[in-house]
Design a protein around this motif. Structure first.
Motif, PDB file in Angstrom:
ATOM      1  N   LYS A 187       0.800  -1.218   0.000  1.00 43.46           N
ATOM      2  CA  LYS A 187       0.000   0.000   0.000  1.00 43.46           C
ATOM      3  C   LYS A 187       0.836   1.273   0.000  1.00 43.46           C
ATOM      4  CE  LYS A 187      -4.027  -2.040   2.229  1.00 43.46           C
ATOM      5  NZ  LYS A 187      -5.128  -1.737   1.296  1.00 43.46           N
ATOM      6  N   ILE A 188       2.097   1.166   0.438  1.00 39.76           N
ATOM      7  CA  ILE A 188       2.938   2.370   0.493  1.00 39.76           C
ATOM      8  C   ILE A 188       4.118   2.259  -0.474  1.00 39.76           C
ATOM      9  CG2 ILE A 188       4.435   3.780   1.968  1.00 39.76           C
ATOM     10  CD1 ILE A 188       1.553   4.063   2.759  1.00 39.76           C
ATOM     11  N   PRO A 191       3.189   1.526  -4.545  1.00 41.91           N
ATOM     12  CA  PRO A 191       2.633   2.682  -5.251  1.00 41.91           C
ATOM     13  C   PRO A 191       3.620   3.837  -5.335  1.00 41.91           C
ATOM     14  CG  PRO A 191       1.090   1.902  -3.592  1.00 41.91           C
ATOM     15  CD  PRO A 191       2.355   1.126  -3.393  1.00 41.91           C
ATOM     16  N   GLU A 192       4.387   4.043  -4.257  1.00 40.21           N
ATOM     17  CA  GLU A 192       5.327   5.146  -4.297  1.00 40.21           C
ATOM     18  C   GLU A 192       6.449   4.863  -5.286  1.00 40.21           C
ATOM     19  OE1 GLU A 192       7.433   6.217  -0.801  1.00 40.21           O
ATOM     20  OE2 GLU A 192       7.466   8.302  -1.419  1.00 40.21           O
ATOM     21  N   ARG A 267      -1.276   5.684 -10.385  1.00 38.40           N
ATOM     22  CA  ARG A 267      -1.176   7.094 -10.030  1.00 38.40           C
ATOM     23  C   ARG A 267      -2.405   7.858 -10.511  1.00 38.40           C
ATOM     24  NH1 ARG A 267       3.624   7.401  -6.881  1.00 38.40           N
ATOM     25  NH2 ARG A 267       3.099   9.591  -6.791  1.00 38.40           N
TER      26      ARG A 267
END
Lengths: 275, 270
Positions: A187-188, A191-192, A267
């Motif tokens: 989740k972090i 995506p980042e 994104r």
């Protein structure tokens, strides 16, 4: 009882992106088309001067393209080339992202893996590709391997760097709100990291195209490589350039499509400001 | 001098005896490597329902202490007890508000505010309902579908606050929440925080380096001295909270307290 509610005053300081980008998007397309048309015109002029007998004007190449599509030789060659390309790119993507992410998350894997990929990226692969035939012969495996060797390092290294650079603050946020390690990754961190991972994919897929053409030129003449070699040998330069232009176009379109996939999947905030 | 109550720092720690302490810091020390000593033997109680500020010059370890209370850092020695139980990491009874907001740029305001609940596996409908309530509460109604880059600093931190409120923790840990917010918005936000405190029955632990902010907001102010961080004083400003923000800011008690803390901290100014 609630806090002060924002009126439009503060929001107006940052106008919503979609209000201004629609006309810009339209003129951007216009500029792109204009750029392509200009390029073809220059090509036509250069071919007619002519710079070299081996450099035909754009119109000849376009006609040759039409002939080769009509007689089926170009589609057949493309299909032939796509097999090792697709297998190789998919393999490099899956293996590269998994290894890159793993190296970014675990220090011991970083020590073991990163130097290997750096060496692979720096080595002159065109010189090494013929060596593959000593081990894997001249079949499909050898060509797939050529694609993987070229595409894998950049995909793995970009994924690794992307994960390594994930914001410590967002990771702490995930932990402080009781996120598990797995949630922190999915989740972090992912995506980042996705913009940089996709940059690696774009470069990797471009490298894969280089790899497959090199393999077909250096290992066994099949598909696109065969078509290029053949038309060069009989001095059909228009046909040769038509084949080269086709493979470039295909690579560019694939890379462009990948960008769309990225924005759609990971994104959404960029989709909002790009439409 | 009778404007404020001083609780002598030398007073022995009354572990377990303070019935209303929700967070207890017991003999906490923190070293980074072998040379940097951030905190030395800090013992503190945080009473339930109060807003306590950790105030001190940079390098006094106030953020380190807050992160240890949050369970994001391990103390080198000592322990933290929340509701009487020793903590081993982050927990559901504590929620953190980050100095740099820590919002996911790829997620909308609504998803960001609901993220704490998302990590806990709360269903989408339920967590968005809760998040929506707190988005309204912090004054961001109408901005649910915006992305963080479309918001001002003050609004972003309101999202961070809504996220912390949504998980319904008893203790809110705020790490210099207004330091990246411009001055006007900071004042408005401070006033809103005071109003919100009256509605939500929370214990707030607040790190700041602004004396005015600490005095304006706090029931108790813990002054930390730098290198290594130790409790140097605890001050309870006797400022009545039931007046308007402007009245509080002109209150002689408020001004005297600010002045007194400044005299105490002056020695540490570079």
């Amino acid at each position: 009882m609630s806090m002060h509610t924002y009126d439009s005053a503060e929001a107006a300081a940052q106008p919503p992106a979609e209000a201004t980008s629609a006309p810009r998007e339209g003129s951007l397309l216009l500029w792109r088309v204009a750029s392509v048309v200009l390029f073809c015109l220059l090509w036509e002029v250069a071919g007619r001067i002519p710079i070299n007998v081996a450099f035909p004007p754009f119109s000849d190449v376009a006609l040759a393209f039409g002939r080769m599509v009509a007689d089926g030789s170009l589609p057949a060659a493309l299909l032939n080339t796509l097999e090792p390309l697709v297998i190789g790119v998919v393999t490099a993507t899956v293996v590269g992202i998994i290894m890159g992410v793993a190296m970014g998350l675990r220090e011991e894997l970083e020590w073991a893996g990163v130097p290997v990929f750096v060496v692979m990226q720096a080595a002159p692969m065109a010189a090494l590709i013929p060596l593959i035939t000593f081990i894997y012969g001249i079949g499909l495996v050898a060509k797939v391997l050529a694609v993987v060797i070229l595409a894998l390092p950049v995909i793995a290294l970009n994924s690794y760097k992307a994960v390594r650079n994930a914001s410590p603050s967002l990771r702490a946020m995930s932990r402080s709100f009781l996120g598990s390690k797995w949630q922190e990754i999915t989740k972090i961190i992912l995506p980042e990291a996705s913009p940089m991972i996709f940059t690696g994919l774009r470069l990797g897929i471009s490298a894969g195209f280089v790899g497959v053409v090199l393999a077909e030129l250096l290992i066994t003449p099949t598909g696109i490589g065969d078509l290029i070699t053949y038309h060069r040998s009989v001095a059909d330069y228009a046909e040769m350039y038509a084949v080269i232009a086709t493979i470039i176009l295909l690579a560019a379109v694939t890379v462009g499509l990948l960008e769309r996939v990225e924005v759609a999947l990971f994104r959404p905030e960029k989709r909002e400001s790009a439409e | 001098m009778n404007a404020v109550d001083h609780i002598r720092a030398e007073q022995p720690h009354r572990a377990g005896t303070a019935a209303d302490a929700i967070v207890e810091v017991c003999g906490v020390s923190k070293r980074y490597g072998s040379s940097v000593e951030a905190l030395r033997d800090v013992s503190l109680d945080f009473p339930k329902g109060q807003l306590t500020s950790l105030l001190g010059p940079s390098g006094c370890g106030k953020t380190t202490l807050l992160k240890i209370i949050a369970g994001l850092l391990e103390p080198t020695a000592g322990e933290i007890r929340v509701k009487g139980t020793k903590i081993t990491g982050p927990g559901p009874e504590r929620a953190f508000v980050f100095q740099d907001f820590a919002l996911m740029p790829w997620a909308t305001v609504l998803r960001n505010a609901a993220f704490g609940l998302e990590l806990r596996g709360v269903s989408k409908a339920e967590r968005e309902k809760t998040a929506q309530h707190y988005i309204n509460e912090v004054g961001l109604a109408g901005f649910e579908q915006r992305y963080p880059h479309e918001l001002s600093g003050g609004m972003r931190q309101r999202v961070g606050l809504a996220r912390a409120l949504s998980v319904n923790a008893d203790v809110l840990l705020l790490d210099e929440p207004f330091s990246a917010v411009d001055e006007q918005n900071r004042r408005k936000f401070q006033e809103d925080l005071l109003r919100l405190r009256q509605v939500e029955n929370k214990t707030l632990i607040f790190v700041t380096h602004s004396i005015e902010e600490a005095v304006y907001l706090s029931d108790r102010i813990v002054l930390l001295s730098p290198r290594p961080g130790r409790v140097s004083d605890i001050i309870e400003p006797k400022i009545s909270r039931d007046r308007s923000p402007d009245e509080i800011r002109r209150d002689p008690t408020y001004l005297d307290t600010v002045e007194e803390i400044w005299r105490g901290l002056r020695a540490y100014a570079d």
